[in-house]
Design a protein around this motif. Structure first.
Motif, mmCIF file in Angstrom:
data_model
loop_
_atom_site.group_PDB
_atom_site.id
_atom_site.type_symbol
_atom_site.label_atom_id
_atom_site.label_comp_id
_atom_site.label_asym_id
_atom_site.label_seq_id
_atom_site.Cartn_x
_atom_site.Cartn_y
_atom_site.Cartn_z
ATOM 1 N N ASP A 112 0.654 -1.214 0.036
ATOM 2 C CA ASP A 112 0.159 0.455 -0.185
ATOM 3 C C ASP A 112 0.796 1.320 0.516
ATOM 4 O OD1 ASP A 112 -2.463 -1.883 0.146
ATOM 5 O OD2 ASP A 112 -2.827 -1.344 1.670
ATOM 6 N N ASP B 11 -6.617 1.845 -6.189
ATOM 7 C CA ASP B 11 -8.183 1.818 -5.493
ATOM 8 C C ASP B 11 -7.513 2.424 -4.651
ATOM 9 O OD1 ASP B 11 -9.269 0.080 -7.476
ATOM 10 O OD2 ASP B 11 -8.340 -2.004 -6.137
ATOM 11 N N TYR C 43 -8.757 4.011 -0.424
ATOM 12 C CA TYR C 43 -9.509 4.122 0.458
ATOM 13 C C TYR C 43 -9.153 5.845 1.206
ATOM 14 C CZ TYR C 43 -9.861 -1.224 -0.615
ATOM 15 O OH TYR C 43 -10.061 -1.839 -1.663
ATOM 16 N N GLU D 233 -12.165 2.291 4.565
ATOM 17 C CA GLU D 233 -13.535 2.494 3.140
ATOM 18 C C GLU D 233 -13.087 3.145 2.015
ATOM 19 O OE1 GLU D 233 -16.608 6.773 2.399
ATOM 20 O OE2 GLU D 233 -15.668 6.007 4.674
ATOM 21 N N PRO D 234 -14.265 2.252 0.191
ATOM 22 C CA PRO D 234 -13.186 2.607 -0.809
ATOM 23 C C PRO D 234 -13.906 3.762 -1.128
ATOM 24 C CG PRO D 234 -14.959 1.464 -0.639
ATOM 25 C CD PRO D 234 -14.318 1.078 1.318
ATOM 26 N N THR E 54 -3.670 1.160 -3.053
ATOM 27 C CA THR E 54 -3.621 -0.669 -3.168
ATOM 28 C C THR E 54 -3.677 -0.604 -4.865
ATOM 29 O OG1 THR E 54 -3.656 -2.527 -2.839
ATOM 30 C CG2 THR E 54 -6.219 -1.284 -2.255
ATOM 31 N N GLY F 125 -5.621 -5.408 -5.310
ATOM 32 C CA GLY F 125 -7.165 -5.755 -5.263
ATOM 33 C C GLY F 125 -7.666 -5.793 -3.288
ATOM 34 N N PRO F 126 -9.002 -5.970 -3.876
ATOM 35 C CA PRO F 126 -9.486 -4.567 -2.425
ATOM 36 C C PRO F 126 -8.964 -5.254 -1.416
ATOM 37 C CG PRO F 126 -11.079 -6.833 -3.960
ATOM 38 C CD PRO F 126 -9.696 -6.722 -4.809
ATOM 39 N N HIS F 127 -9.743 -4.310 0.366
ATOM 40 C CA HIS F 127 -9.113 -4.700 1.107
ATOM 41 C C HIS F 127 -10.323 -5.099 2.127
ATOM 42 C CE1 HIS F 127 -4.858 -4.291 0.980
ATOM 43 N NE2 HIS F 127 -4.899 -3.144 1.117
#
Length: 241
Positions: free
Chosen positions: A101, A134, A136, A150-151, A208, A211-213
Motif C-alpha cells: 500500500d 484503488d 481508501y 472505506e473505498p 492499493t 486488490g480489494p481490502h
C-alpha cells in the motif's frame, strides 16, 4: 514517572515540539530530535530502561502491536496529542494485508534508521497514465483501535522519487506525502519513528493495486509481558549492532 533516560527524552520532545509550529518547522524539528534520540547508544539506554519497567509499560503496551505493513510497532514515549515516539522493528519478507500500500499520515513525521536499511518510494496523484490503484479512506473505529477502510473509488498515481536509507540516515515527511517503505535487507531493520501529533488529520489516504481490502483490519495490542519482552529483545539487538 520514568528513569533518567525516559525523563530526558520527554523533556527533549516537549522542548522541540511544544507550541504551534508551522508544518515545515515541525518537520525540521522532528527530524533533528529523532536523529538525536536515535543514536545507537542513547536509544539502547532508553530501550533498556523501558524494558526494566520504567515509564508506563501498561499504557504503552496498549498502543504497541504487529503492524499489517510488516513491522513491530513499540511505543516508547507517549506525549498525548503532541507527539508519540516509537521503535519500529522491520522483518524482511514479513507483511500481510497492505504490504504494497501507498499511504500518507495523520500528522508530520520523522524517522531515523538505527540499523539495517529501508527503501522508500514517493508518489503523487495524476490525471492519466501512471499506476492504477484503488483508493481508501482510512480511519480508526470508535471504541477500538481497529483500522476502518472505506473505498472511495479508482485513482492514478505516479512515482516521483525512489530512495534508500541506510543506518544513520533520517527522513521527515509532511502529513499528506504519499509513500511506501519496506525493509531492504535480509537483516532486521530498526527505525526510531516520531509522530508529531498536533493538528492530526481524522483520516489517512491509502492506495492499493493489490486488490480489494476488507472494511476493517483488527489492531491487536501487545500485553505488558510481551511488550517488555520485545523491548528487551530490541535492546539485545542494539547491543549486537
Amino acid at each position: 514517572m520514568g528513569g533518567r533516560q525516559v525523563l530526558a527524552a520527554r523533556r527533549l520532545l516537549a522542548e522541540a515540539l511544544g507550541g504551534e509550529l508551522p508544518e515545515h518547522e515541525r518537520v525540521l524539528a522532528a527530524r533533528s530530535v529523532v536523529a538525536e534520540l536515535g543514536s545507537p547508544d542513547r536509544l539502547l539506554e532508553l530501550t533498556a530502561e523501558l524494558a526494566s519497567g520504567e515509564g508506563d509499560p501498561g499504557a504503552c503496551a496498549r498502543l504497541s502491536y504487529r503492524h499489517v505493513l510488516g513491522f513491530d510497532k513499540l511505543l516508547l514515549i507517549d506525549g498525548g496529542p503532541h507527539h508519540m515516539l516509537r521503535a519500529h522493528l522491520w522483518h524482511a519478507g514479513r507483511g500481510a494485508i497492505g504490504k504494497e500500500d501507498i499511504h500518507n499520515h495523520r500528522s508530520p513525521l520523522a524517522s531515523y534508521v538505527v540499523r539495517g536499511r529501508l527503501a522508500m518510494e514517493l508518489y503523487a496523484p495524476r490525471e492519466g497514465g501512471g499506476i492504477e490503484a484503488d483508493r481508501y479512506r482510512e480511519s480508526l473505529a470508535d471504541g477500538s483501535a481497529d483500522w476502518l477502510l472505506e473505498p472511495t473509488g479508482p485513482a492514478r498515481l505516479h512515482l516521483t522519487q525512489v530512495a534508500e536509507y541506510a543506518a544513520g540516515s533520517t527522513y521527515a515527511l509532511p502529513a499528506h506525502t504519499l509513500h511506501r517503505a519496506w525493509c531492504d535487507t535480509a537483516e532486521p531493520t530498526v527505525t526510531l519513528f516520531l509522530e508529531t501529533g498536533n493538528g492530526r488529520r481524522e483520516h489517512t489516504d491509502v492506495f492499493t493495486a493489490a486488490g480489494p481490502h476488507p472494511g476493517s483490519v483488527p489492531k491487536v495490542p501487545l500485553d505488558v509481558a510481551d511488550y517488555l519482552a520485545e523491548l528487551d529483545a530490541l535492546a539485545e539487538l542494539l547491543r549486537s549492532s
